[in-house]
Design a protein around this motif. Sequence first.
Motif, short mmCIF file in Angstrom:
data_model
loop_
_atom_site.label_atom_id
_atom_site.label_comp_id
_atom_site.label_asym_id
_atom_site.label_seq_id
_atom_site.Cartn_x
_atom_site.Cartn_y
_atom_site.Cartn_z
N THR A 53 2.53 3.82 -3.42
CA THR A 53 1.96 2.61 -2.81
C THR A 53 2.00 1.45 -3.79
O THR A 53 2.24 0.30 -3.40
N PHE A 131 -10.27 0.93 3.18
CA PHE A 131 -8.89 0.97 3.68
C PHE A 131 -8.46 2.35 4.15
O PHE A 131 -7.41 2.49 4.76
N THR A 132 -9.26 3.40 3.88
CA THR A 132 -8.98 4.71 4.48
C THR A 132 -10.27 5.36 4.95
O THR A 132 -11.36 5.06 4.46
N SER A 236 -8.28 14.64 3.23
CA SER A 236 -6.95 14.03 3.03
C SER A 236 -6.14 14.85 2.04
O SER A 236 -4.96 15.15 2.27
N ILE A 283 -5.18 -2.39 2.89
CA ILE A 283 -5.69 -2.36 4.27
C ILE A 283 -4.54 -2.11 5.24
O ILE A 283 -4.67 -1.33 6.19
N ARG A 285 -1.46 -0.78 4.53
CA ARG A 285 -0.65 0.42 4.31
C ARG A 285 -1.28 1.41 3.34
O ARG A 285 -0.62 2.37 2.91
N TRP A 287 -3.35 3.80 3.59
CA TRP A 287 -3.47 5.21 3.95
C TRP A 287 -2.33 6.03 3.36
O TRP A 287 -2.47 7.24 3.17
N GLN A 288 -1.23 5.37 3.02
CA GLN A 288 -0.12 6.09 2.41
C GLN A 288 -0.45 6.51 0.98
O GLN A 288 0.17 7.43 0.44
N SER A 295 -6.09 5.45 8.51
CA SER A 295 -6.31 4.03 8.31
C SER A 295 -7.60 3.58 8.98
O SER A 295 -7.98 4.08 10.04
N LEU A 297 -7.82 0.81 10.32
CA LEU A 297 -7.37 0.01 11.46
C LEU A 297 -7.07 0.87 12.68
O LEU A 297 -6.86 0.35 13.77
N ASP A 298 -7.03 2.20 12.47
CA ASP A 298 -6.81 3.11 13.60
C ASP A 298 -8.09 3.29 14.39
O ASP A 298 -9.20 3.12 13.87
#
Length: 340
Positions: A53, A131-132, A236, A283, A285, A287-288, A295, A297-298
């Motif tokens: 990342t 962010f995750t 995770s 925020i 990306r 989650w990668q 995420s 945002l999900d």
Amino acid sequence: MRKLVFSIGLIFLALAPAAHAFEVEERISVGPADARRVLRVISTGDAEFFEPTLQDFLSDLPDVRIEYTVASSGEMMKALDQEGLNMDLAISIATDLQTKLVNDGQAQPYSSATTERLPVWARWREHLFAFTQEPAAVVLSRKALDGLPLPENRQDLIALIRDHPERFRNKIGTYDIRTSGLGYLYATQDARTSETYWRLSEVIGSVGVRLYCCSSQMIDDVASGELAMVYNVLGSYAREKSNTEDVIVLLPKDYTVVALRTAFIPRGSQAPELAGLMIDHLIARGWQAAPGAFSVLDDDSWSDDTQALRRIRMGPGLLVYLDALKKAAFLREWSSAVLR
């Protein structure tokens, strides 16, 4: 762009000035050695997970290098709060300690079109940004469970251990919450959700428990057969590291505590603009950087039972169990239940 990655080990630490006493687990440098700008990041996230990342972030910034320092959440707290370490970005899964640092004035505000997209529960005071989403999981050895019913919740786990103590004797692992910031956060949030936590803790303690600092080692020990079960590890990491032929990753159906990995810009940041860009990138990306995470945002479609989710909420409520007297009392009760 050519990206240079330097792993810095014991030689680096030996040569580095002893200006700060906090314990560093790892340091890496990502980007060109002669970069004009430097972004200094302190994080609890393993470098092996975050490095891709970081490289992705630098793909459009050829004049930037990232110095990435890994420390435990407790050591990170010490470095920023007590020792005044100057960093440009602070990233941690220990949301309570992040909240305390922000509450104590250790962060500066940041706002962008990206942060405005966050759900209300994923940002606090325009200073702290999630962010995750990373659920606490139970990881079980398929071999240890051979012929036994698959548990679905904490009551099932209690019954399983009580009915088959020989399968689990000295083969259950969990965080040592006396030293692990994330372990302490998971435990306090678990306990405030249900009294079942204490009953399960007592049952685990009755067969003997092995204490760990980190999720990765616990998960590896289940996969190798050294442990039969670990409780409250990062889901995770479990999903990313586990071979499904060897282990089962369980998100308990009675309730699943969900931690938030967060970032903020420290008050003494010398590159707040770069740090802000990195927050936006995380925020969008991030989650990668924690494979197996979800995420912010999900929606909650990743869960089979959204009603069972107990997301840890940022805010002053997280500071309750950081009070010295409250923490001492909780650790005494935990020790009485788990350490026999």
